[in-house]
Structures are given as structure tokens and as C-alpha cells.
Design a protein around this motif. Structure first.
Motif, mmCIF file in Angstrom:
data_model
loop_
_atom_site.group_PDB
_atom_site.id
_atom_site.type_symbol
_atom_site.label_atom_id
_atom_site.label_comp_id
_atom_site.label_asym_id
_atom_site.label_seq_id
_atom_site.Cartn_x
_atom_site.Cartn_y
_atom_site.Cartn_z
ATOM 1 N N GLU A 1 8.936 1.378 2.968
ATOM 2 C CA GLU A 1 10.189 0.487 2.671
ATOM 3 C C GLU A 1 9.981 -0.529 3.845
ATOM 4 O O GLU A 1 10.431 -1.650 3.191
ATOM 5 N N ALA A 2 9.405 -0.475 4.421
ATOM 6 C CA ALA A 2 9.167 -0.866 5.705
ATOM 7 C C ALA A 2 8.298 -2.788 4.783
ATOM 8 O O ALA A 2 8.208 -2.976 5.525
ATOM 9 N N TYR A 3 7.126 -1.237 5.039
ATOM 10 C CA TYR A 3 5.839 -2.341 4.033
ATOM 11 C C TYR A 3 6.517 -3.469 3.099
ATOM 12 O O TYR A 3 5.117 -4.407 3.338
ATOM 13 N N LEU A 4 7.035 -2.865 2.105
ATOM 14 C CA LEU A 4 7.105 -3.516 1.194
ATOM 15 C C LEU A 4 8.553 -4.627 1.779
ATOM 16 O O LEU A 4 7.991 -5.452 1.059
ATOM 17 N N ARG A 5 8.851 -4.448 2.321
ATOM 18 C CA ARG A 5 10.039 -5.299 3.196
ATOM 19 C C ARG A 5 8.865 -6.364 3.811
ATOM 20 O O ARG A 5 9.787 -8.097 3.860
ATOM 21 N N HIS A 6 8.523 -6.525 4.365
ATOM 22 C CA HIS A 6 6.813 -6.926 5.176
ATOM 23 C C HIS A 6 6.247 -8.116 3.907
ATOM 24 O O HIS A 6 5.427 -8.593 4.150
ATOM 25 N N SER A 7 6.128 -7.265 2.528
ATOM 26 C CA SER A 7 4.682 -8.094 1.907
ATOM 27 C C SER A 7 4.818 -9.084 1.220
ATOM 28 O O SER A 7 4.070 -9.591 0.300
ATOM 29 N N GLY A 8 6.139 -9.691 0.827
ATOM 30 C CA GLY A 8 6.429 -10.734 0.387
ATOM 31 C C GLY A 8 6.773 -10.213 -0.803
ATOM 32 O O GLY A 8 7.259 -11.349 -2.030
ATOM 33 N N VAL A 9 6.643 -9.704 -1.694
ATOM 34 C CA VAL A 9 7.725 -9.373 -3.432
ATOM 35 C C VAL A 9 9.078 -9.237 -3.278
ATOM 36 O O VAL A 9 9.374 -7.908 -2.228
ATOM 37 N N PRO A 10 9.599 -9.333 -3.698
ATOM 38 C CA PRO A 10 10.653 -9.552 -4.194
ATOM 39 C C PRO A 10 11.129 -8.340 -4.210
ATOM 40 O O PRO A 10 10.064 -8.026 -5.424
ATOM 41 N N ALA A 11 12.004 -8.058 -4.027
ATOM 42 C CA ALA A 11 12.373 -5.786 -3.391
ATOM 43 C C ALA A 11 13.432 -5.168 -3.702
ATOM 44 O O ALA A 11 14.682 -5.992 -3.264
ATOM 45 N N VAL B 1 -0.150 0.111 -3.788
ATOM 46 C CA VAL B 1 0.293 -0.547 -4.935
ATOM 47 C C VAL B 1 0.913 -1.975 -4.523
ATOM 48 O O VAL B 1 1.293 -2.579 -5.331
ATOM 49 N N ILE B 2 2.008 -2.008 -2.989
ATOM 50 C CA ILE B 2 2.928 -2.891 -2.937
ATOM 51 C C ILE B 2 1.917 -4.161 -2.655
ATOM 52 O O ILE B 2 1.946 -4.919 -2.755
ATOM 53 N N ASP B 3 0.265 -3.769 -2.048
ATOM 54 C CA ASP B 3 -0.465 -4.138 -1.612
ATOM 55 C C ASP B 3 -1.351 -5.132 -3.330
ATOM 56 O O ASP B 3 -1.370 -6.247 -3.033
ATOM 57 N N ALA B 4 -1.237 -4.451 -4.271
ATOM 58 C CA ALA B 4 -1.399 -5.022 -5.368
ATOM 59 C C ALA B 4 -0.926 -5.318 -6.025
ATOM 60 O O ALA B 4 -0.859 -6.563 -6.817
ATOM 61 N N ALA B 5 0.874 -5.333 -5.621
ATOM 62 C CA ALA B 5 1.803 -6.542 -6.118
ATOM 63 C C ALA B 5 1.794 -7.139 -5.824
ATOM 64 O O ALA B 5 2.463 -8.320 -6.388
ATOM 65 N N ALA B 6 1.590 -7.820 -4.389
ATOM 66 C CA ALA B 6 1.100 -9.007 -3.711
ATOM 67 C C ALA B 6 -0.119 -9.312 -4.528
ATOM 68 O O ALA B 6 0.217 -10.680 -4.954
ATOM 69 N N ARG B 7 -0.895 -9.294 -4.806
ATOM 70 C CA ARG B 7 -2.293 -9.323 -5.165
ATOM 71 C C ARG B 7 -1.967 -10.354 -6.125
ATOM 72 O O ARG B 7 -2.167 -11.319 -6.494
ATOM 73 N N HIS B 8 -1.096 -9.562 -6.866
ATOM 74 C CA HIS B 8 -0.505 -9.776 -8.864
ATOM 75 C C HIS B 8 0.024 -11.214 -8.509
ATOM 76 O O HIS B 8 0.744 -11.322 -10.082
ATOM 77 N N GLY B 9 1.222 -11.298 -7.759
ATOM 78 C CA GLY B 9 2.543 -11.970 -7.819
ATOM 79 C C GLY B 9 3.386 -11.552 -8.609
ATOM 80 O O GLY B 9 4.042 -11.800 -9.755
ATOM 81 N N VAL B 10 4.171 -10.105 -8.563
ATOM 82 C CA VAL B 10 4.309 -9.708 -9.226
ATOM 83 C C VAL B 10 5.638 -9.625 -7.916
ATOM 84 O O VAL B 10 6.124 -10.282 -7.402
ATOM 85 N N GLY B 11 7.113 -10.237 -9.795
ATOM 86 C CA GLY B 11 8.229 -11.250 -9.441
ATOM 87 C C GLY B 11 9.984 -10.307 -8.616
ATOM 88 O O GLY B 11 10.506 -10.494 -8.156
ATOM 89 N N LYS B 12 9.539 -8.841 -8.552
ATOM 90 C CA LYS B 12 10.352 -8.008 -8.365
ATOM 91 C C LYS B 12 9.474 -6.580 -8.195
ATOM 92 O O LYS B 12 9.219 -6.297 -9.312
ATOM 93 N N LEU B 13 10.262 -5.728 -7.024
ATOM 94 C CA LEU B 13 9.203 -4.326 -7.754
ATOM 95 C C LEU B 13 10.898 -3.617 -6.993
ATOM 96 O O LEU B 13 11.270 -3.868 -5.860
ATOM 97 N N VAL B 14 10.854 -2.534 -7.634
ATOM 98 C CA VAL B 14 12.808 -1.787 -6.988
ATOM 99 C C VAL B 14 11.486 -0.342 -6.477
ATOM 100 O O VAL B 14 10.832 0.485 -7.410
ATOM 101 N N LEU B 15 11.657 -0.089 -5.000
ATOM 102 C CA LEU B 15 10.934 1.166 -5.413
ATOM 103 C C LEU B 15 11.754 2.147 -4.593
ATOM 104 O O LEU B 15 13.221 1.963 -3.710
ATOM 105 N N MET B 16 11.667 3.172 -5.571
ATOM 106 C CA MET B 16 13.025 4.825 -5.438
ATOM 107 C C MET B 16 12.200 6.017 -3.982
ATOM 108 O O MET B 16 11.255 6.304 -3.774
#
Length: 277
Positions: free
Chosen positions: A111-121, A79-94
């Protein structure tokens, strides 16, 4: 107005988050395995089916792992990879409070993967839900009049899932990356006997607490149909609770919402009919 995808929209947190976001003017997409009403999109996190279609044109995403499964990074990373592909502007992970204690745990890896994904989080790590008392622990209450768990007299700063949703809504409204992961708790730490007494006061029914062995808990979980690996995972985190790791409180709910976190007595009054039934 942002278009926001809520993954887990029919769950305990997601079902509270949806109306919060609608009140804030978001256009909602509710990710579900079965489309039932307008605004639903078909998404199966276990297989990844529907992922790109669900994210197409989405500005914001609320993401949580599907319940009942271990190895959560298997479902979250795509999901994080797909969010990066689609240019999602903010992702909140629980995730969950305490996952940062083990950097090799699946949720910590996510969490670490999200931090390095480039997606604002933003990352929220809630403590044990108050709502467990009228959902997951309801079977033993209905059968015996007791909450039965292997946690002894340990305390936990239980949090109301409605407060988790309210915090997520605030963070989804903020486009910037959040450098801090927010550990979310209720305002006080209670043992389970005290929690049961507060439910009793709210319902005028006598509900108690019984400390049971991990072996008895394992048997109850397996009898309820939980996969063996997930039953073991629950026993591990209940063991952490018994050791006192769930007791601390944090100020984040009050700071982000501008009001105190809901206390357990308020939760018990609001859901009293669940136990009366």
C-alpha cells in the motif's frame, strides 16, 4: 471507454468484477496464467512473465496478490512499477482489513509503495469473505456437517465478494487518486455459529459450527496441501479474528454503492445450491 486489466480475473472477486466493468462500458483484459478465451492475457505474477505485455495500452488496473502466498509485496510491487511505466490512469489495489495495524506487513508495504508510485490509486481492504463458507470452509462442511475453525464465539462483519467487486468497479470509474483506504465490511457482525444457522435455514440442511484448536486447523490446512508458511499466516489472521479485530463495521459499501451491503442471510439464499450439492 477505458481499457481495464483485471488481475485475478478468475478468482472470487475478479469473476464478479468482470461483468460489472463490462456493464459500465470498459474494454476488459482478463489476466490469467493460461489464455482460454478472447480477452484473456497471459500473466504470471509469481515470475512476472507477461507483465509489460499485459499492461501495454491499459488505462485502469485492478490488482490483488495471488492467493496462497505470503510476502505479497514481492508480487505486487513489480506490477505497480509497470503501471507507472505504462502511464496507467487508475489502479485499485485490494489488500485486507487490518493490514494497516502493522506497517511492516507485506500488504501494508505494498500500500505504501503504491501511494508513492505516482499512479492515481484507490485501496480497498475487505473483511473476511462470506464466500469462504462455500469454498474454503466447504471441505469440513461436506465431511462433517460443520464449519470447523479456531475462532470461538468471536464475530466478524463478513462481506459478500460481489460487493467488493461492485465497489472496485465504482473506484475504477473514478480517475482521481483516492486519499482514503476503504475498509469494506458487511452490514452486521456475526459469529460463525449464527452464520452456520443462517446457511441451515437457507438450505434446509443442518450445518453447525465447532470451535477447534489451532493445532487441529494447522493439520487440516497442511493435509489440504497448503504451504506451511501460508498455513501459519492463516492461523495468525484467524487468531486476530478470535481476538475481535474483525467485528467492526464500516459505512463504505453503502456510501459508494448507494445501497446497503448484502447481509449474510441473502448470501446464504443466493448460494444455497452449493451446500445442497
Amino acid at each position: 471507454m477505458p481499457t481495464t486489466l483485471v488481475i485475478g480475473a478468475t478468482g472470487t472477486v475478479g469473476s464478479a468484477l468482470v461483468p460489472d466493468l463490462l456493464a459500465r462500458g470498459h474494454t476488459l483484459r482478463r489476466a490469467t496464467r493460461q489464455v482460454r478465451e478472447p480477452g484473456d492475457v497471459a500473466l504470471d505474477l509469481l515470475s512476472g512473465a507477461g507483465l509489460d505485455a499485459a499492461l501495454a495500452g491499459v488505462d485502469r488496473v485492478f490488482l490483488m496478490a495471488p492467493p496462497g502466498h505470503t510476502g505479497q509485496d514481492r508480487f505486487l510491487v513489480p506490477v505497480i512499477d509497470a503501471a507507472a511505466r505504462h502511464g496507467v490512469g487508475k489502479l485499485v489495489l485490494m489488500t485486507a482489513m487490518g493490514v494497516d495495524a502493522d506497517p511492516t506487513s507485506p500488504l501494508s508495504l505494498s500500500e505504501a509503495y503504491l501511494r508513492h508510485s505516482g499512479v492515481p490509486a484507490a485501496i480497498v481492504r475487505p473483511n473476511w469473505f462470506m464466500q469462504n463458507f462455500h469454498t474454503f470452509w466447504m471441505g469440513s462442511i461436506a465431511a462433517t456437517g460443520e464449519v470447523q475453525l479456531p475462532v470461538g464465539e468471536a464475530k466478524a462483519s463478513f462481506i459478500d465478494a460481489r460487493d467488493i467487486a461492485a465497489v472496485a468497479a465504482v473506484l475504477l470509474d473514478r480517475p482521481q487518486d483516492e486519499p482514503e483506504a476503504f475498509d469494506l465490511t458487511g452490514p452486521e457482525a456475526l459469529d460463525h455459529a449464527t452464520a452456520a444457522a443462517l446457511i441451515s435455514a437457507a438450505t434446509s440442511k443442518t450445518i453447525g459450527f465447532r470451535d477447534i484448536t489451532p493445532e487441529a486447523m494447522r493439520g487440516a490446512l497442511l493435509q489440504a496441501g497448503l504451504p506451511a508458511d501460508y498455513a501459519e499466516f492463516l492461523l495468525v489472521i484467524l487468531g486476530f479474528l478470535k481476538q475481535g479485530y474483525a467485528e467492526r463495521t464500516t459505512p463504505h459499501v453503502a456510501a459508494l454503492l448507494g445501497r446497503p451491503a448484502r447481509d449474510f442471510a441473502s448470501y446464504a439464499r443466493d448460494y444455497a445450491e452449493a451446500w445442497r450439492g
